[in-house]
Design an enzyme around this catalytic site. Structure first.
Site, PDB file in Angstrom:
ATOM      1  CE1 TYR A 154      21.138  60.934  27.923  1.00 51.29           C
ATOM      2  CE2 TYR A 154      20.236  58.970  26.865  1.00 51.29           C
ATOM      3  CZ  TYR A 154      20.494  59.710  28.003  1.00 51.29           C
ATOM      4  OH  TYR A 154      20.106  59.219  29.223  1.00 51.29           O
ATOM      5  CE  LYS A 161      19.591  56.277  31.138  1.00 50.86           C
ATOM      6  NZ  LYS A 161      19.558  55.777  32.526  1.00 50.86           N
TER       7      LYS A 161
HETATM    8  N1  LIG Z   1      17.407  63.957  34.298  1.00 55.46           N
HETATM    9  C1  LIG Z   1      16.900  63.503  33.147  1.00 55.46           C
HETATM   10  O1  LIG Z   1      16.594  64.266  32.215  1.00 55.46           O
HETATM   11  C2  LIG Z   1      16.633  62.032  33.002  1.00 55.46           C
HETATM   12  C3  LIG Z   1      15.717  61.600  32.022  1.00 55.46           C
HETATM   13  C4  LIG Z   1      15.491  60.224  31.876  1.00 55.46           C
HETATM   14  C5  LIG Z   1      16.180  59.321  32.681  1.00 55.46           C
HETATM   15  N2  LIG Z   1      17.081  59.789  33.618  1.00 55.46           N
HETATM   16  C6  LIG Z   1      17.788  58.801  34.433  1.00 55.46           C
HETATM   17  O2  LIG Z   1      17.409  58.948  35.781  1.00 55.46           O
HETATM   18  C7  LIG Z   1      18.421  58.346  36.604  1.00 55.46           C
HETATM   19  C8  LIG Z   1      18.744  59.296  37.745  1.00 55.46           C
HETATM   20  O3  LIG Z   1      19.404  60.443  37.255  1.00 55.46           O
HETATM   21  P1  LIG Z   1      19.007  61.917  37.691  1.00 55.46           P
HETATM   22  O4  LIG Z   1      18.615  62.622  36.455  1.00 55.46           O
HETATM   23  O5  LIG Z   1      18.116  61.900  38.875  1.00 55.46           O
HETATM   24  O6  LIG Z   1      20.432  62.558  38.059  1.00 55.46           O
HETATM   25  P2  LIG Z   1      21.284  62.577  39.427  1.00 55.46           P
HETATM   26  O7  LIG Z   1      22.590  63.165  39.054  1.00 55.46           O
HETATM   27  O8  LIG Z   1      20.520  63.234  40.511  1.00 55.46           O
HETATM   28  O9  LIG Z   1      21.423  61.017  39.768  1.00 55.46           O
HETATM   29  C9  LIG Z   1      22.379  60.175  39.160  1.00 55.46           C
HETATM   30  C10 LIG Z   1      22.903  59.295  40.278  1.00 55.46           C
HETATM   31  O10 LIG Z   1      23.794  58.289  39.785  1.00 55.46           O
HETATM   32  C11 LIG Z   1      24.699  58.039  40.852  1.00 55.46           C
HETATM   33  N3  LIG Z   1      25.866  57.288  40.401  1.00 55.46           N
HETATM   34  C12 LIG Z   1      26.757  57.629  39.429  1.00 55.46           C
HETATM   35  N4  LIG Z   1      27.726  56.709  39.373  1.00 55.46           N
HETATM   36  C13 LIG Z   1      27.423  55.746  40.306  1.00 55.46           C
HETATM   37  C14 LIG Z   1      28.054  54.551  40.742  1.00 55.46           C
HETATM   38  N5  LIG Z   1      29.211  54.110  40.194  1.00 55.46           N
HETATM   39  N6  LIG Z   1      27.475  53.825  41.729  1.00 55.46           N
HETATM   40  C15 LIG Z   1      26.318  54.235  42.294  1.00 55.46           C
HETATM   41  N7  LIG Z   1      25.689  55.371  41.947  1.00 55.46           N
HETATM   42  C16 LIG Z   1      26.250  56.117  40.961  1.00 55.46           C
HETATM   43  C17 LIG Z   1      25.046  59.431  41.331  1.00 55.46           C
HETATM   44  O11 LIG Z   1      25.646  59.407  42.616  1.00 55.46           O
HETATM   45  C18 LIG Z   1      23.680  60.088  41.344  1.00 55.46           C
HETATM   46  O12 LIG Z   1      23.059  59.926  42.605  1.00 55.46           O
HETATM   47  C19 LIG Z   1      19.594  58.033  35.671  1.00 55.46           C
HETATM   48  O13 LIG Z   1      19.519  56.687  35.276  1.00 55.46           O
HETATM   49  C20 LIG Z   1      19.297  58.939  34.485  1.00 55.46           C
HETATM   50  O14 LIG Z   1      19.916  58.506  33.301  1.00 55.46           O
HETATM   51  C21 LIG Z   1      17.304  61.112  33.795  1.00 55.46           C
END
Ligand SMILES: NC(=O)c1ccc[n+]([C@@H]2O[C@H](COP(=O)([O-])OP(=O)(O)OC[C@H]3O[C@@H](n4cnc5c(N)ncnc54)[C@H](O)[C@@H]3O)[C@@H](O)[C@H]2O)c1
Length: 255
Positions: A154, A161
């Site tokens: 990560y 984060k």
């Molecule tokens: N998927 C996992 O395992 C997981 C676990 C814990 C936390 N998260 C967090 O959840 C959140 C959502 O991610 P996800 O997993 O749904 O993936 P995802 O790829 O569906 O969503 C990530 C989003 O970030 C947006 N993004 C990236 N750069 C950007 C910018 N400059 N301006 C505006 N938007 C921007 C993308 O367009 C996308 O919609 C993130 O913060 C991620 O770190 C994910």
């Protein structure tokens, strides 16, 4: 309108596919009585197409969270659809490839800066941009991945984060006087577009599915989305600067 979020007006960022955590939040929020406005980054026509899969049509506003013009114009654009906001969801994360997958020692500052700008600083930027529309009782909710530990692949996203978790506490401090809460949901691994871009992400998948006390589904975004809804609702009125783990209990384990 009935439901946990009856009558609430929400701004939800981060929908890019129907596997996005934000998509599940938007779907569940609408099913629970909320009015939803989405923001989309870059591929707006794709986001609009995905938005059509929601139970109700939801407008999509363009927002690159690093773009100061987009941020400055956000409140006015949201006002075209709703007269205020009861909740804002930050579901945004990005790090250049050099920052992920084991190259921690080599990632250049420019790439780390991008990761922190998009994934950490943006939490504050989004909240401040939406602030003119918020009032006492409103809530900001973001998504993190447990940053209290160093994970194998990560790398700088973990550092970003950790910053996000701190930024949420500072937002809680600075917006508390206005009655606005800031909380995070710390989710276990979910197969979204962002997760798939992390080389070696399968290591998390295996660890979670084998070890989480409650078990863990890599493809069920609903538990994380439900926690977001709860934090956006009136049922956590005195909770801010908090991190709610939705990870099958994995964070509670020792090595
Ligand atoms: N998927 C996992 O395992 C997981 C676990 C814990 C936390 N998260 C967090 O959840 C959140 C959502 O991610 P996800 O997993 O749904 O993936 P995802 O790829 O569906 O969503 C990530 C989003 O970030 C947006 N993004 C990236 N750069 C950007 C910018 N400059 N301006 C505006 N938007 C921007 C993308 O367009 C996308 O919609 C993130 O913060 C991620 O770190 C994910």
């Amino acid at each position: 309108m009935s439901g946990l979020l009856a009558g609430k007006r929400l701004l939800i960022t981060g929908v890019i596919t129907d596997a996005s955590i934000a998509f599940s939040v938007a779907k569940l929020a609408q099913e629970n009585g909320a009015q939803v406005v989405l923001t989309g980054f870059g591929r707006l026509s794709l986001v609009e197409r995905i938005a059509k899969r929601l139970p109700e049509p939801a407008p999509v506003i363009e927002l690159d969270v690093t773009n100061t013009e987009h941020l400055a114009g956000l409140a006015d654009k949201v006002r075209e659809h709703v007269d205020g906001l009861d909740g804002v969801v930050h579901s945004i994360g990005f790090a250049p490839q050099s920052c992920l997958g084991g190259g921690f020692l080599d990632a250049p500052w420019e790439d780390v800066a991008t990761a922190v700008h998009v994934s950490t600083y943006s939490y504050k930027s989004l909240a401040v941009a939406a602030l003119p529309l918020m009032s006492p009782g409103s809530a900001v909710v973001g998504l993190t991945f447990d940053a209290t530990k160093a994970w194998p692949v990560y790398d700088w996203m973990g550092v970003a984060k950790a910053g996000l978790e701190s930024a949420s506490r500072y937002l809680a401090l600075h917006l508390g006087k206005q009655g606005i809460r800031s909380n995070l949901v710390s989710a276990g691994p979910l197969r979204t577009m962002a997760a798939k871009s992390i080389p070696g992400f399968d290591q998390f998948e295996q660890a979670w599915t084998e070890r989480a006390p409650l078990g863990w589904s890599l493809t069920d975004q609903e538990p994380a989305a439900r926690a977001c809804l709860a934090l956006l609702s009136d049922w956590f009125p005195a909770t801010t600067g908090e991190i709610v783990h939705v990870d099958g209990g994995y964070h509670a384990l020792g090595a």
